[in-house]
Write an enzyme that holds these catalytic residues in place. Structure first.
Site, PDB file in Angstrom:
ATOM      1  N   THR A 116       0.826  -1.208   0.000  1.00 59.60           N
ATOM      2  CA  THR A 116       0.000   0.000   0.000  1.00 59.60           C
ATOM      3  C   THR A 116       0.856   1.252   0.000  1.00 59.60           C
ATOM      4  OG1 THR A 116      -1.789  -1.143   1.159  1.00 59.60           O
ATOM      5  CG2 THR A 116      -1.777   1.254   1.302  1.00 59.60           C
ATOM      6  N   TYR A 167      -7.393   1.331  -4.640  1.00 60.21           N
ATOM      7  CA  TYR A 167      -6.029   1.560  -5.103  1.00 60.21           C
ATOM      8  C   TYR A 167      -5.404   0.244  -5.542  1.00 60.21           C
ATOM      9  CZ  TYR A 167      -4.577  -0.294  -0.551  1.00 60.21           C
ATOM     10  OH  TYR A 167      -4.383  -1.104   0.550  1.00 60.21           O
ATOM     11  N   THR A 226       1.250  -3.985   4.571  1.00 59.54           N
ATOM     12  CA  THR A 226       1.005  -4.224   6.001  1.00 59.54           C
ATOM     13  C   THR A 226       0.392  -5.592   6.297  1.00 59.54           C
ATOM     14  OG1 THR A 226      -1.161  -3.135   5.850  1.00 59.54           O
ATOM     15  CG2 THR A 226       0.721  -1.765   6.481  1.00 59.54           C
ATOM     16  N   ASP A 227      -0.208  -6.248   5.288  1.00 56.03           N
ATOM     17  CA  ASP A 227      -0.948  -7.485   5.571  1.00 56.03           C
ATOM     18  C   ASP A 227      -0.055  -8.580   6.153  1.00 56.03           C
ATOM     19  OD1 ASP A 227      -3.268  -6.332   4.736  1.00 56.03           O
ATOM     20  OD2 ASP A 227      -3.364  -7.364   2.808  1.00 56.03           O
ATOM     21  N   LYS A 244      -0.581  -6.890  13.358  1.00 48.37           N
ATOM     22  CA  LYS A 244      -1.597  -5.961  12.854  1.00 48.37           C
ATOM     23  C   LYS A 244      -2.905  -6.226  13.582  1.00 48.37           C
ATOM     24  CE  LYS A 244      -3.514  -4.193   8.509  1.00 48.37           C
ATOM     25  NZ  LYS A 244      -3.494  -4.278   7.023  1.00 48.37           N
ATOM     26  N   GLU A 286      -4.783 -28.083  29.591  1.00 44.59           N
ATOM     27  CA  GLU A 286      -5.941 -28.897  29.182  1.00 44.59           C
ATOM     28  C   GLU A 286      -5.536 -29.993  28.217  1.00 44.59           C
ATOM     29  OE1 GLU A 286     -10.044 -26.970  28.801  1.00 44.59           O
ATOM     30  OE2 GLU A 286      -8.684 -25.332  28.272  1.00 44.59           O
TER      31      GLU A 286
END
Length: 365
Positions: A48, A61, A127-128, A200, A320
């Site tokens: 981006t 975009y 950023t992903d 993120k 557990e």
């Protein structure tokens, strides 16, 4: 002992003044020629931060349309911070980030450090999957020179684009000598986050990158500069060798949910997974059907790591789930996507025994 007389005190002051004058007139000049600016290599991958508006919809975009050189040239005053050299590694959105690009980044960074081509590296990135790239590089790059990864939530053509300020601050951090030895860092929105902890947390907000367990390692802004919150202690980067070729072993992430059966686990095995990371509920748990299938997978030699789909907190052994009996590894603080990266690196480096792998996952704690 007699107290000093006025005359002796005056002589002492004159002597001190003379020493000060001699120091000022000596060849040592503390305001002499400034040191050469730090050399920062900028490696662009797209994202981006390099995006341009697309007419298909308001706010739409396309990622990776602007080159690294253009990004560097667009930030006012950047050249005053460091001597910059930009190179293009890829031009993709980070949803398409892959092993080939990771290996290219790692090899170029290591080459730059080994040949003393740069004093620090800044990576522009979407950023992903930024957190996964940061964590991967943190585990394979040797040396203490700073590596900073930076992105933006708005494309370069957006109103109030956050990319330019993020790039400026990333270069500030990479150029700061106090950044050495701190591992790979992510710099966005005036914060410095460590590669292991950052994630993120929001789909669109500028305030999206956080470290839920540990918090940021520092802050940065154009006026106040770089502020680290603590000294570096015992941090070791580059724990694992970068495998030959350009691909890591196949490791699947299986997401746990209510009414879960064994099909996703069996499907991962049928497609050749060498490891399975469970994004479990709560403390990395899942349904009996899923746990039984994972136990069967571990008995076949497939690495099984329990992580959690919960945003923060540690996954603890033998609470557990009987991890010792089942042959499982727990991810500790690592989220599923980072647990996958570490599992891939461990398998690639010949480490598959659960006990040894568990030590690797808990090494920093």
């Amino acid at each position: 002992m007699n107290p000093p007389t006025f005359r002796s005190a005056r002589l002492r002051n004159v002597t001190l003044a003379a020493i000060g004058l001699a120091l000022c007139s000596s060849p040592i000049n503390f305001a002499a020629k400034a040191a050469d600016p730090p050399r920062i290599l900028v490696l662009a991958t797209g994202g981006t931060i390099a995006g341009q508006a697309d007419p298909r919809a308001t706010g739409a975009y396309k990622s990776g349309q602007i080159t690294g050189e253009q990004l560097v040239a667009s930030v006012p005053g950047l050249g005053q911070l460091a001597k910059l050299n930009a190179e293009q590694i890829s031009s993709i959105g980070s949803q398409d980030m892959n092993d080939k690009v990771w290996f290219a980044l790692a090899r170029r960074i290591q080459q730059a450090f080994d040949k003393d081509e740069a004093d620090g590296v800044v990576i522009t990135h979407g950023t992903d999957t930024l957190e996964e790239t940061a964590f991967f590089l943190d585990n394979v790059i040797k040396g203490d020179k700073p590596v900073v990864i930076v992105g933006s939530m708005r494309p370069a053509t957006a109103v109030s684009a956050d990319g330019p300020s993020n790039i400026y601050e990333a270069v500030q951090v990479a150029a700061d000598p106090r950044s050495r030895g701190r591992g790979v860092m992510a710099v966005l929105n005036d914060k410095i986050e460590g590669a292991r902890a950052v994630t993120k947390t929001n789909t669109t907000s500028l305030e999206t990158f956080n470290s839920p367990i540990s918090g940021p390692i520092g802050y940065v802004d154009t006026a106040g500069g770089v502020r680290f919150m603590a000294q570096t202690t015992g941090l070791k980067r580059g724990n694992y060798a970068l495998p030959s070729g350009d691909q890591l072993p196949r490791v699947a992430i299986v997401y746990s949910h209510a009414n879960m059966d064994a099909i996703p686990i069996e499907d991962a095995i049928s497609h050749g997974a060498k490891g399975i990371v469970l994004a479990g509920v709560g403390d990395g748990n899942s349904s009996k059907s899923a746990i039984d299938a994972l136990e069967a997978a571990a008995k076949k030699g497939i690495v099984v790591v329990r992580a959690t789909r919960v945003r923060s907190g540690f996954v603890t052994r033998n609470v557990e789930v009987d991890d010792d009996k089942n042959g499982f590894v727990v991810s500790e603080d690592l989220n599923p996507q980072k647990a996958r990266v570490l599992t891939q690196l461990l398998i690639a480096n010949g480490m598959t025994a659960p006990g040894d792998m568990q030590k690797a996952f808990t090494a920093t704690w």
